[in-house]
Motif scaffolding. Structure first.
Motif, PDB file in Angstrom:
ATOM      1  N   VAL A   1       0.505  -0.950  -0.091  1.00 37.47           N
ATOM      2  CA  VAL A   1      -0.080  -0.097   0.073  1.00 37.47           C
ATOM      3  C   VAL A   1       1.316   1.088   0.046  1.00 37.47           C
ATOM      4  CG1 VAL A   1      -1.499   1.168   0.950  1.00 37.47           C
ATOM      5  CG2 VAL A   1      -1.843  -0.885   0.950  1.00 37.47           C
ATOM      6  N   GLN A   2       0.734   1.685  -0.963  1.00 40.41           N
ATOM      7  CA  GLN A   2       1.203   3.169  -1.338  1.00 40.41           C
ATOM      8  C   GLN A   2       1.331   4.181  -0.118  1.00 40.41           C
ATOM      9  OE1 GLN A   2       4.231   3.343  -3.058  1.00 40.41           O
ATOM     10  NE2 GLN A   2       4.048   1.234  -3.556  1.00 40.41           N
ATOM     11  N   LEU A   3       2.068   4.483   0.788  1.00 42.69           N
ATOM     12  CA  LEU A   3       1.896   6.369   1.803  1.00 42.69           C
ATOM     13  C   LEU A   3       1.099   7.516   1.079  1.00 42.69           C
ATOM     14  CD1 LEU A   3       4.360   5.909   4.239  1.00 42.69           C
ATOM     15  CD2 LEU A   3       2.122   4.973   4.360  1.00 42.69           C
ATOM     16  N   SER A   4       1.466   7.470  -0.298  1.00 40.49           N
ATOM     17  CA  SER A   4       1.470   8.836  -1.053  1.00 40.49           C
ATOM     18  C   SER A   4      -0.319   8.249  -1.719  1.00 40.49           C
ATOM     19  CB  SER A   4       1.701   9.045  -2.075  1.00 40.49           C
ATOM     20  OG  SER A   4       1.887   7.646  -3.156  1.00 40.49           O
ATOM     21  N   ASP A   5      -1.247   7.372  -1.154  1.00 41.25           N
ATOM     22  CA  ASP A   5      -2.006   7.148  -1.416  1.00 41.25           C
ATOM     23  C   ASP A   5      -3.388   7.494  -0.099  1.00 41.25           C
ATOM     24  OD1 ASP A   5      -1.715   6.689  -4.489  1.00 41.25           O
ATOM     25  OD2 ASP A   5      -1.519   4.745  -4.134  1.00 41.25           O
ATOM     26  N   LEU A   6      -2.320   7.475   0.854  1.00 39.56           N
ATOM     27  CA  LEU A   6      -3.055   6.902   2.206  1.00 39.56           C
ATOM     28  C   LEU A   6      -3.082   8.673   2.936  1.00 39.56           C
ATOM     29  CD1 LEU A   6      -1.689   3.805   3.657  1.00 39.56           C
ATOM     30  CD2 LEU A   6      -4.047   4.441   3.446  1.00 39.56           C
ATOM     31  N   SER A   7      -4.426   8.818   3.682  1.00 43.70           N
ATOM     32  CA  SER A   7      -4.390   9.783   4.372  1.00 43.70           C
ATOM     33  C   SER A   7      -4.882   9.295   5.818  1.00 43.70           C
ATOM     34  CB  SER A   7      -5.194  11.031   3.789  1.00 43.70           C
ATOM     35  OG  SER A   7      -5.676  11.755   4.792  1.00 43.70           O
ATOM     36  N   MET A   8      -3.465   9.462   6.348  1.00 41.04           N
ATOM     37  CA  MET A   8      -4.279   8.377   8.241  1.00 41.04           C
ATOM     38  C   MET A   8      -3.615   9.881   9.483  1.00 41.04           C
ATOM     39  SD  MET A   8      -2.137   5.124   7.294  1.00 41.04           S
ATOM     40  CE  MET A   8      -3.022   4.090   8.637  1.00 41.04           C
ATOM     41  N   TYR A   9      -4.403   8.836  10.265  1.00 39.38           N
ATOM     42  CA  TYR A   9      -4.770  10.540  11.809  1.00 39.38           C
ATOM     43  C   TYR A   9      -5.317   9.819  12.554  1.00 39.38           C
ATOM     44  CZ  TYR A   9      -3.399  15.200  13.772  1.00 39.38           C
ATOM     45  OH  TYR A   9      -3.336  15.864  14.505  1.00 39.38           O
ATOM     46  N   ALA A  10      -4.065   9.330  13.757  1.00 41.05           N
ATOM     47  CA  ALA A  10      -4.825   9.306  14.608  1.00 41.05           C
ATOM     48  C   ALA A  10      -3.852   9.692  16.082  1.00 41.05           C
ATOM     49  CB  ALA A  10      -4.036   7.732  15.001  1.00 41.05           C
ATOM     50  N   SER A  11      -5.171  10.107  17.081  1.00 40.06           N
ATOM     51  CA  SER A  11      -4.288  10.348  18.682  1.00 40.06           C
ATOM     52  C   SER A  11      -4.658   9.657  19.719  1.00 40.06           C
ATOM     53  CB  SER A  11      -4.800  11.940  18.753  1.00 40.06           C
ATOM     54  OG  SER A  11      -5.744  11.234  19.248  1.00 40.06           O
TER      55      SER A  11
ATOM     56  N   LEU B   1     -11.852   3.742   7.596  1.00 37.04           N
ATOM     57  CA  LEU B   1     -12.448   3.415   8.515  1.00 37.04           C
ATOM     58  C   LEU B   1     -11.881   4.266   9.675  1.00 37.04           C
ATOM     59  CD1 LEU B   1     -12.842   0.965   9.966  1.00 37.04           C
ATOM     60  CD2 LEU B   1     -10.686  -0.025  10.544  1.00 37.04           C
ATOM     61  N   ALA B   2     -13.115   4.875  10.259  1.00 36.64           N
ATOM     62  CA  ALA B   2     -12.316   6.049  11.136  1.00 36.64           C
ATOM     63  C   ALA B   2     -13.352   5.826  13.074  1.00 36.64           C
ATOM     64  CB  ALA B   2     -13.183   7.257   9.956  1.00 36.64           C
TER      65      ALA B   2
ATOM     66  N   GLY C   1      -7.043   2.021  29.889  1.00 37.38           N
ATOM     67  CA  GLY C   1      -8.221   2.841  29.900  1.00 37.38           C
ATOM     68  C   GLY C   1      -8.140   4.302  29.149  1.00 37.38           C
ATOM     69  N   ARG C   2      -6.974   4.490  28.401  1.00 33.90           N
ATOM     70  CA  ARG C   2      -6.582   5.384  27.475  1.00 33.90           C
ATOM     71  C   ARG C   2      -7.394   4.467  25.743  1.00 33.90           C
ATOM     72  NH1 ARG C   2      -0.685   6.366  26.370  1.00 33.90           N
ATOM     73  NH2 ARG C   2      -1.128   4.617  26.404  1.00 33.90           N
ATOM     74  N   VAL C   3      -7.558   5.639  24.684  1.00 32.33           N
ATOM     75  CA  VAL C   3      -8.359   5.497  23.579  1.00 32.33           C
ATOM     76  C   VAL C   3      -8.133   5.774  22.684  1.00 32.33           C
ATOM     77  CG1 VAL C   3     -10.614   5.612  22.260  1.00 32.33           C
ATOM     78  CG2 VAL C   3     -11.085   5.434  25.338  1.00 32.33           C
ATOM     79  N   ILE C   4      -7.843   5.468  21.289  1.00 24.95           N
ATOM     80  CA  ILE C   4      -6.849   5.855  20.102  1.00 24.95           C
ATOM     81  C   ILE C   4      -8.249   6.323  19.498  1.00 24.95           C
ATOM     82  CG2 ILE C   4      -5.838   5.247  18.351  1.00 24.95           C
ATOM     83  CD1 ILE C   4      -4.132   3.091  19.835  1.00 24.95           C
ATOM     84  N   THR C   5      -7.816   7.288  19.071  1.00 21.65           N
ATOM     85  CA  THR C   5      -8.881   7.898  18.110  1.00 21.65           C
ATOM     86  C   THR C   5      -8.209   7.995  16.386  1.00 21.65           C
ATOM     87  OG1 THR C   5      -9.979   9.379  20.097  1.00 21.65           O
ATOM     88  CG2 THR C   5     -10.652  10.056  17.223  1.00 21.65           C
ATOM     89  N   PHE C   6      -9.396   7.235  15.706  1.00 24.93           N
ATOM     90  CA  PHE C   6      -8.226   7.311  13.681  1.00 24.93           C
ATOM     91  C   PHE C   6      -9.105   7.513  13.429  1.00 24.93           C
ATOM     92  CE2 PHE C   6     -10.123   3.318  15.080  1.00 24.93           C
ATOM     93  CZ  PHE C   6     -10.620   2.094  13.609  1.00 24.93           C
ATOM     94  N   SER C   7      -8.642   8.351  11.959  1.00 17.49           N
ATOM     95  CA  SER C   7      -9.212   8.107  10.881  1.00 17.49           C
ATOM     96  C   SER C   7      -8.679   7.937   9.391  1.00 17.49           C
ATOM     97  CB  SER C   7      -9.538   9.585  10.769  1.00 17.49           C
ATOM     98  OG  SER C   7     -10.037  10.124   9.334  1.00 17.49           O
ATOM     99  N   PHE C   8      -8.398   7.000   8.970  1.00 13.34           N
ATOM    100  CA  PHE C   8      -7.671   6.060   8.167  1.00 13.34           C
ATOM    101  C   PHE C   8      -8.514   6.566   6.649  1.00 13.34           C
ATOM    102  CE2 PHE C   8      -6.202   2.638  11.026  1.00 13.34           C
ATOM    103  CZ  PHE C   8      -5.522   3.717  11.971  1.00 13.34           C
ATOM    104  N   ILE C   9      -8.015   7.327   5.180  1.00 14.15           N
ATOM    105  CA  ILE C   9      -8.753   7.203   3.891  1.00 14.15           C
ATOM    106  C   ILE C   9      -7.447   6.705   3.037  1.00 14.15           C
ATOM    107  CG2 ILE C   9     -10.237   8.651   2.990  1.00 14.15           C
ATOM    108  CD1 ILE C   9     -10.550  10.489   4.797  1.00 14.15           C
ATOM    109  N   TYR C  10      -8.233   6.283   2.474  1.00 11.89           N
ATOM    110  CA  TYR C  10      -7.742   5.822   1.405  1.00 11.89           C
ATOM    111  C   TYR C  10      -7.357   5.542  -0.154  1.00 11.89           C
ATOM    112  CZ  TYR C  10      -4.692   2.350  -2.060  1.00 11.89           C
ATOM    113  OH  TYR C  10      -4.302   1.493  -3.272  1.00 11.89           O
ATOM    114  N   ASN C  11      -6.851   6.202  -1.456  1.00 12.41           N
ATOM    115  CA  ASN C  11      -7.994   6.282  -2.720  1.00 12.41           C
ATOM    116  C   ASN C  11      -6.542   5.311  -3.193  1.00 12.41           C
ATOM    117  OD1 ASN C  11      -9.661  10.006  -2.166  1.00 12.41           O
ATOM    118  ND2 ASN C  11      -9.704   8.069  -1.442  1.00 12.41           N
ATOM    119  N   GLY C  12      -6.457   4.620  -4.204  1.00  9.61           N
ATOM    120  CA  GLY C  12      -5.585   4.146  -5.317  1.00  9.61           C
ATOM    121  C   GLY C  12      -6.501   2.654  -5.682  1.00  9.61           C
TER     122      GLY C  12
END
Length: 474
Positions: free
Chosen positions: A38-48, A434-435, A443-454
């Motif tokens: 999977v090419q990282l250039s085709d991905l927009s990803m943000y998580a905390s 997937l988000a 007890g912590r929570v990861i908030t994530f947003s994964f977007i792939y266009n390719g």
């Protein structure tokens, strides 16, 4: 001493989880992407992870790049809906009547079925509505059933949807008076022996649907199909059921969307009344409820949070559009368009201070290539939903649970991520998304947003997303 060693091991495990950092996450993102091709250039990803002063950004790969989000667009829709309608809010479907009822229970007038925009109005609700109607001691209607669908406009499939139709409830036509997801089930069973006609059933049965069954039973089996045909003399949906079914085959189910939600609902009301012994002599037609009519029965929908769950668990575009038009009714009394409801979503995004250059939403469902959104913008919406206690419980319970239900039922099953990931999925051609949230045992929570266009195979992209989450949860 033995207790001390065990406790130390437990603390070490806890500490390892507590030290999840950006470098580890970035390394995993890159390593797994390489393995999945999977090419990282085709991905927009943000998580905390964490919140407030303890918030850490774990992933930021093209985080502000505009991408096609597909069905995770429904997260923004859900956020606007929950901000607009308080928990427990319900939509109403009503029966109104004109004319008088004589001593024999004959209504010399019309019955008006008035739609209130309930996307969850199904057979159980119709039974409730008919039972309430029966308490008016009406046994015969010498008049018409008039369906009042005027709350929304007559645009059944908004232009924001893809042109290709899918015969499933998630792509059903929209109407203020809708019934059973505006879809019908056709059941086919084999005859007693090869050469016999197959047994074909429609559920629910009513005069709006006409089945022409030409399916045969064959020793070798085959394929069963249903095609919609045109008949200018018939105002409902004419369905030809053909093909063949094996003599020992199990029941086959075919799903078909209907084309006219208003008439479909009216004919079903007539059928339900008939089953309770109430005859209707007139026609089923469309029209407006007159101001002189009297309220005869009313049925309430499920609570708004349960309807949002219907939308998110199964990625239902029909529900998304129905809810969006309902938001438009707060500013317009009749003929509400999808554009009217989209104003509420746009205003909500602005209220959340989402950067205007990082989203462009035309469709509440995401079944379009015109929607654009960055993973950071989607993350901002998710953070709002996580931190606003007024909507957090309702939104969280609406999301599919990894390995358990909805569109994540078969994903991450039997892994360390099962039940620890709650997220909205999205897919159209060359788009996989997937988000949502991933919980850690500390007890912590990861908030994530994964977007792939390719162009990478969507199954490989889904597996990449799943593997990354499983790795972060170790």
């Amino acid at each position: 001493m033995r207790f001390f060693i065990l406790t130390t091991a437990m603390l070490f495990s806890f500490s390892a989880k507590a030290n999840l950092d950006a470098k580890f996450a970035q390394d995993e993102m890159q390593s797994l992407a390489k393995k999945s091709k999977v090419q990282l250039s085709d991905l927009s990803m943000y998580a905390s992870v964490g919140e407030g002063e303890n918030l850490k950004v774990l992933l930021d790969n093209n985080g502000t790049k505009l991408m096609i989000p597909a069905s995770i667009s429904k997260i923004a829709t859900a956020s606007a809906v929950l901000a607009t309608f308080p928990p427990g809010h319900k939509f109403k479907t009503q029966i109104w009547i004109t004319g008088d009822v004589d001593k024999k229970g004959v209504l010399k007038g019309n019955v008006y079925l008035k739609g209130g925009g309930d996307p969850s109005f199904v057979s159980e609700n119709m039974w409730f509505l008919v039972n309430a109607f029966l308490r008016n001691d009406i046994k015969r209607v010498e008049g018409d059933i008039v369906v009042d669908d005027s709350l929304f406009d007559k645009m059944r499939y908004d232009i924001s949807r893809q042109k290709e139709r899918v015969d499933r409830a998630y792509d059903a036509p929209v109407g203020a008076m809708s019934f059973n997801w505006n879809s019908i089930n056709i059941f086919v069973r084999p005859g007693a022996k090869s050469g016999d006609d197959a047994r074909v059933y429609a559920d629910p049965e009513n005069e709006y649907i006409r089945l022409v069954a030409k399916t045969k039973t064959k020793a070798g089996g085959g394929e069963v199909f249903a095609d919609r045909k045109e008949d200018p003399k018939f105002d409902g949906d004419l369905l030809h059921v053909g093909g063949s079914i094996g003599v020992n085959a199990k029941e086959v189910t075919i799903f078909k969307n209907i084309t006219q939600p208003d008439l479909w609902s009216g004919y079903n009301l007539k059928a339900f009344l008939s089953q309770r012994g109430v005859s209707v002599t007139g026609a089923v037609k469309t029209g407006n409820t007159p101001s002189t009519a009297s309220l005869a029965a009313e049925a309430e929908s499920k609570a708004i949070e349960a309807i949002v769950a219907d939308m998110n668990k199964f990625s239902n575009n029909y529900v998304a559009e129905m809810l969006t038009k309902n938001m438009g009714t707060l500013k317009k009394e009749k003929g509400v368009t999808l554009a009217d409801g989209m104003v509420a979503i746009q205003e909500h995004m602005q209220a959340l201070q989402i950067p205007k250059d990082q989203y462009h939403l035309e469709s509440p469902s995401g079944l379009t290539r015109e929607n654009k959104m960055s993973s950071y913008a989607m993350w901002k919406v998710l953070q709002h939903l996580r931190n606003d206690f007024r909507v957090q419980p309702e939104f969280l319970q609406s999301l599919p649970i990894a390995g358990i239900d909805g569109t994540l039922k078969k994903r991450m099953k039997g892994t360390n991520a099962e039940r620890w990931v709650r997220a909205k999925t999205g897919y159209i051609n060359n788009v996989v998304t997937l988000a949502g949230y991933a919980g850690l045992e500390d007890g912590r929570v990861i908030t994530f947003s994964f977007i792939y266009n390719g162009a990478t195979d969507e199954a490989a992209v889904r597996q990449y997303f799943d593997n990354l989450l499983k790795s972060l949860l170790k």
